[in-house]
Design a protein around this motif. Sequence first.
Motif, PDB file in Angstrom:
ATOM      1  N   SER A   1       0.831  -1.203   0.000  1.00  0.00           N
ATOM      2  CA  SER A   1       0.000   0.000   0.000  1.00  0.00           C
ATOM      3  C   SER A   1       0.868   1.256   0.000  1.00  0.00           C
ATOM      4  CB  SER A   1      -0.957   0.022   1.199  1.00  0.00           C
ATOM      5  OG  SER A   1      -0.260   0.167   2.401  1.00  0.00           O
ATOM      6  N   LEU A   2       0.327   2.273  -0.655  1.00  0.00           N
ATOM      7  CA  LEU A   2       0.918   3.605  -0.635  1.00  0.00           C
ATOM      8  C   LEU A   2      -0.053   4.500   0.107  1.00  0.00           C
ATOM      9  CD1 LEU A   2       2.273   4.135  -4.267  1.00  0.00           C
ATOM     10  CD2 LEU A   2       3.528   3.450  -2.219  1.00  0.00           C
ATOM     11  N   GLY A   3       0.440   5.163   1.143  1.00  0.00           N
ATOM     12  CA  GLY A   3      -0.390   6.069   1.918  1.00  0.00           C
ATOM     13  C   GLY A   3      -0.351   7.471   1.339  1.00  0.00           C
ATOM     14  N   PRO A   4      -1.279   8.316   1.755  1.00  0.00           N
ATOM     15  CA  PRO A   4      -1.369   9.672   1.215  1.00  0.00           C
ATOM     16  C   PRO A   4      -0.210  10.561   1.661  1.00  0.00           C
ATOM     17  CG  PRO A   4      -2.886   9.400   3.034  1.00  0.00           C
ATOM     18  CD  PRO A   4      -2.270   8.051   2.788  1.00  0.00           C
ATOM     19  N   CYS A   5      -0.068  11.655   0.952  1.00  0.00           N
ATOM     20  CA  CYS A   5       0.896  12.685   1.323  1.00  0.00           C
ATOM     21  C   CYS A   5       0.164  14.015   1.298  1.00  0.00           C
ATOM     22  CB  CYS A   5       2.079  12.698   0.353  1.00  0.00           C
ATOM     23  SG  CYS A   5       1.672  13.293  -1.307  1.00  0.00           S
ATOM     24  N   PHE A   6       0.866  15.097   1.518  1.00  0.00           N
ATOM     25  CA  PHE A   6       0.248  16.420   1.500  1.00  0.00           C
ATOM     26  C   PHE A   6      -0.161  16.826   0.086  1.00  0.00           C
ATOM     27  CE2 PHE A   6       0.514  21.107   1.394  1.00  0.00           C
ATOM     28  CZ  PHE A   6      -0.527  21.362   2.266  1.00  0.00           C
ATOM     29  N   GLY A   7       0.543  16.328  -0.925  1.00  0.00           N
ATOM     30  CA  GLY A   7       0.267  16.706  -2.308  1.00  0.00           C
ATOM     31  C   GLY A   7      -0.643  15.717  -3.019  1.00  0.00           C
ATOM     32  N   PHE A   8      -0.253  15.354  -4.231  1.00  0.00           N
ATOM     33  CA  PHE A   8      -1.079  14.523  -5.104  1.00  0.00           C
ATOM     34  C   PHE A   8      -0.535  13.102  -5.229  1.00  0.00           C
ATOM     35  CE2 PHE A   8      -1.441  18.946  -6.594  1.00  0.00           C
ATOM     36  CZ  PHE A   8      -2.784  19.141  -6.320  1.00  0.00           C
ATOM     37  N   CYS A   9      -0.015  12.551  -4.176  1.00  0.00           N
ATOM     38  CA  CYS A   9       0.531  11.189  -4.201  1.00  0.00           C
ATOM     39  C   CYS A   9      -0.594  10.170  -4.371  1.00  0.00           C
ATOM     40  CB  CYS A   9       1.254  10.879  -2.894  1.00  0.00           C
ATOM     41  SG  CYS A   9       2.597  12.011  -2.518  1.00  0.00           S
ATOM     42  N   PRO A  10      -0.377   9.152  -5.198  1.00  0.00           N
ATOM     43  CA  PRO A  10      -1.400   8.114  -5.311  1.00  0.00           C
ATOM     44  C   PRO A  10      -1.518   7.357  -3.993  1.00  0.00           C
ATOM     45  CG  PRO A  10       0.609   7.423  -6.407  1.00  0.00           C
ATOM     46  CD  PRO A  10       0.809   8.850  -5.982  1.00  0.00           C
ATOM     47  N   SER A  11      -2.729   7.064  -3.613  1.00  0.00           N
ATOM     48  CA  SER A  11      -2.980   6.313  -2.379  1.00  0.00           C
ATOM     49  C   SER A  11      -3.855   5.115  -2.748  1.00  0.00           C
ATOM     50  CB  SER A  11      -3.687   7.216  -1.363  1.00  0.00           C
ATOM     51  OG  SER A  11      -3.961   6.511  -0.183  1.00  0.00           O
ATOM     52  N   PHE A  12      -3.308   3.921  -2.512  1.00  0.00           N
ATOM     53  CA  PHE A  12      -4.032   2.700  -2.850  1.00  0.00           C
ATOM     54  C   PHE A  12      -3.451   1.514  -2.095  1.00  0.00           C
ATOM     55  CE2 PHE A  12      -0.574   2.994  -5.878  1.00  0.00           C
ATOM     56  CZ  PHE A  12      -0.067   1.702  -5.924  1.00  0.00           C
TER      57      PHE A  12
ATOM     58  N   GLU B   1      -7.510  -1.609  -4.280  1.00  0.00           N
ATOM     59  CA  GLU B   1      -8.474  -0.627  -3.789  1.00  0.00           C
ATOM     60  C   GLU B   1      -7.843   0.753  -3.881  1.00  0.00           C
ATOM     61  OE1 GLU B   1     -11.190   0.701   0.015  1.00  0.00           O
ATOM     62  OE2 GLU B   1     -10.219  -1.251   0.070  1.00  0.00           O
ATOM     63  N   GLY B   2      -8.358   1.555  -4.784  1.00  0.00           N
ATOM     64  CA  GLY B   2      -7.865   2.910  -4.980  1.00  0.00           C
ATOM     65  C   GLY B   2      -8.529   3.869  -4.014  1.00  0.00           C
ATOM     66  N   GLN B   3      -7.738   4.776  -3.441  1.00  0.00           N
ATOM     67  CA  GLN B   3      -8.262   5.699  -2.449  1.00  0.00           C
ATOM     68  C   GLN B   3      -8.213   7.155  -2.903  1.00  0.00           C
ATOM     69  OE1 GLN B   3      -5.612   4.155   0.430  1.00  0.00           O
ATOM     70  NE2 GLN B   3      -6.916   2.416   0.886  1.00  0.00           N
ATOM     71  N   ALA B   4      -7.061   7.634  -3.303  1.00  0.00           N
ATOM     72  CA  ALA B   4      -6.958   9.043  -3.705  1.00  0.00           C
ATOM     73  C   ALA B   4      -5.905   9.215  -4.792  1.00  0.00           C
ATOM     74  CB  ALA B   4      -6.599   9.909  -2.500  1.00  0.00           C
ATOM     75  N   PHE B   5      -6.185  10.141  -5.706  1.00  0.00           N
ATOM     76  CA  PHE B   5      -5.273  10.505  -6.778  1.00  0.00           C
ATOM     77  C   PHE B   5      -4.834   9.299  -7.614  1.00  0.00           C
ATOM     78  CE2 PHE B   5      -4.830  13.819  -3.493  1.00  0.00           C
ATOM     79  CZ  PHE B   5      -5.381  14.857  -4.218  1.00  0.00           C
ATOM     80  N   VAL B   6      -5.807   8.452  -7.898  1.00  0.00           N
ATOM     81  CA  VAL B   6      -5.614   7.293  -8.765  1.00  0.00           C
ATOM     82  C   VAL B   6      -6.718   7.285  -9.820  1.00  0.00           C
ATOM     83  CG1 VAL B   6      -4.390   5.850  -7.074  1.00  0.00           C
ATOM     84  CG2 VAL B   6      -6.892   5.815  -7.142  1.00  0.00           C
ATOM     85  N   ALA B   7      -6.461   6.634 -10.934  1.00  0.00           N
ATOM     86  CA  ALA B   7      -7.450   6.591 -12.018  1.00  0.00           C
ATOM     87  C   ALA B   7      -8.698   5.822 -11.608  1.00  0.00           C
ATOM     88  CB  ALA B   7      -6.827   5.964 -13.259  1.00  0.00           C
ATOM     89  N   LYS B   8      -8.538   4.737 -10.861  1.00  0.00           N
ATOM     90  CA  LYS B   8      -9.674   3.912 -10.437  1.00  0.00           C
ATOM     91  C   LYS B   8      -9.778   3.964  -8.918  1.00  0.00           C
ATOM     92  CE  LYS B   8     -12.689   0.452 -10.232  1.00  0.00           C
ATOM     93  NZ  LYS B   8     -14.053   0.833 -10.051  1.00  0.00           N
ATOM     94  N   GLN B   9     -10.832   4.612  -8.432  1.00  0.00           N
ATOM     95  CA  GLN B   9     -11.093   4.623  -6.993  1.00  0.00           C
ATOM     96  C   GLN B   9     -12.045   3.482  -6.684  1.00  0.00           C
ATOM     97  OE1 GLN B   9     -12.393   8.660  -6.326  1.00  0.00           O
ATOM     98  NE2 GLN B   9     -10.302   9.399  -6.229  1.00  0.00           N
ATOM     99  N   GLY B  10     -11.873   2.883  -5.533  1.00  0.00           N
ATOM    100  CA  GLY B  10     -12.681   1.741  -5.151  1.00  0.00           C
ATOM    101  C   GLY B  10     -11.980   0.433  -5.483  1.00  0.00           C
ATOM    102  N   GLU B  11     -12.741  -0.654  -5.451  1.00  0.00           N
ATOM    103  CA  GLU B  11     -12.173  -1.990  -5.596  1.00  0.00           C
ATOM    104  C   GLU B  11     -12.134  -2.454  -7.043  1.00  0.00           C
ATOM    105  OE1 GLU B  11     -14.274  -4.660  -3.016  1.00  0.00           O
ATOM    106  OE2 GLU B  11     -13.730  -3.526  -1.233  1.00  0.00           O
ATOM    107  N   ALA B  12     -11.118  -3.242  -7.342  1.00  0.00           N
ATOM    108  CA  ALA B  12     -10.975  -3.867  -8.659  1.00  0.00           C
ATOM    109  C   ALA B  12     -10.077  -5.087  -8.503  1.00  0.00           C
ATOM    110  CB  ALA B  12     -10.370  -2.893  -9.663  1.00  0.00           C
ATOM    111  N   GLY B  13     -10.196  -5.997  -9.425  1.00  0.00           N
ATOM    112  CA  GLY B  13      -9.318  -7.164  -9.450  1.00  0.00           C
ATOM    113  C   GLY B  13      -8.358  -7.064 -10.616  1.00  0.00           C
ATOM    114  N   PHE B  14      -7.267  -7.801 -10.540  1.00  0.00           N
ATOM    115  CA  PHE B  14      -6.325  -7.880 -11.651  1.00  0.00           C
ATOM    116  C   PHE B  14      -5.656  -9.245 -11.615  1.00  0.00           C
ATOM    117  CE2 PHE B  14      -3.784  -6.193  -8.169  1.00  0.00           C
ATOM    118  CZ  PHE B  14      -2.571  -6.849  -8.279  1.00  0.00           C
ATOM    119  N   ALA B  15      -5.056  -9.624 -12.714  1.00  0.00           N
ATOM    120  CA  ALA B  15      -4.334 -10.892 -12.814  1.00  0.00           C
ATOM    121  C   ALA B  15      -2.910 -10.601 -13.280  1.00  0.00           C
ATOM    122  CB  ALA B  15      -5.030 -11.824 -13.799  1.00  0.00           C
TER     123      ALA B  15
END
Length: 170
Positions: A35-46, A59-73
């Motif tokens: 996981s990447l946590g938020p920062c003061f600026g525009f850091c991706p958080s997921f 699970e995208g949280q902030a400053f990411v293209a897809k917010q919410g849950e998704a699966g990948f392979a």
Amino acid sequence: MIRSVPICGLAFATVSCATPGAMPDENLVATIEYSLGPCFGFCPSFELSVTPDGAGTYEGQAFVAKQGEAGFAASEAEYSAFARRIAPFRPARSVSYGYDNCDGPVATDSPSVTITWRDPGAEPVTLNWYMGCRQPGLAENSDALYKAWQELPVDTLVGSDEKRQEYGRF
């Protein structure tokens, strides 16, 4: 008949030599949570999790293209590249480097990286690093940890750095 014995012997010798190399790399058998946590600026958080067989959750949280849950392979090669990229930073036991436990200077407003390795039949091991902590051994390799997710097929979920500000918060 005499010729077949050496050929069979060679076949068995080859198989026995290949067996130790076929043993799984201990860094490649863990389910990895990253996981990447938020920062003061525009850091991706997921947050994401990937198993050795490539099943992934995101699970995208902030400053990411897809917010919410998704699966990948992930392919075997993608999982292996991800696991190998972060393997040098795997601690023997869980550790956290932040304001209270940093052997270097600490800057504010930085993101954090948290990685948990879950090996079958063992206690999970977690590295939690607030990137503002200039911890020797980590700080010199910050991109290796912070951008390790790029080894996985999640680019369309996380998005590009150029559009971070457009993605916004959750």
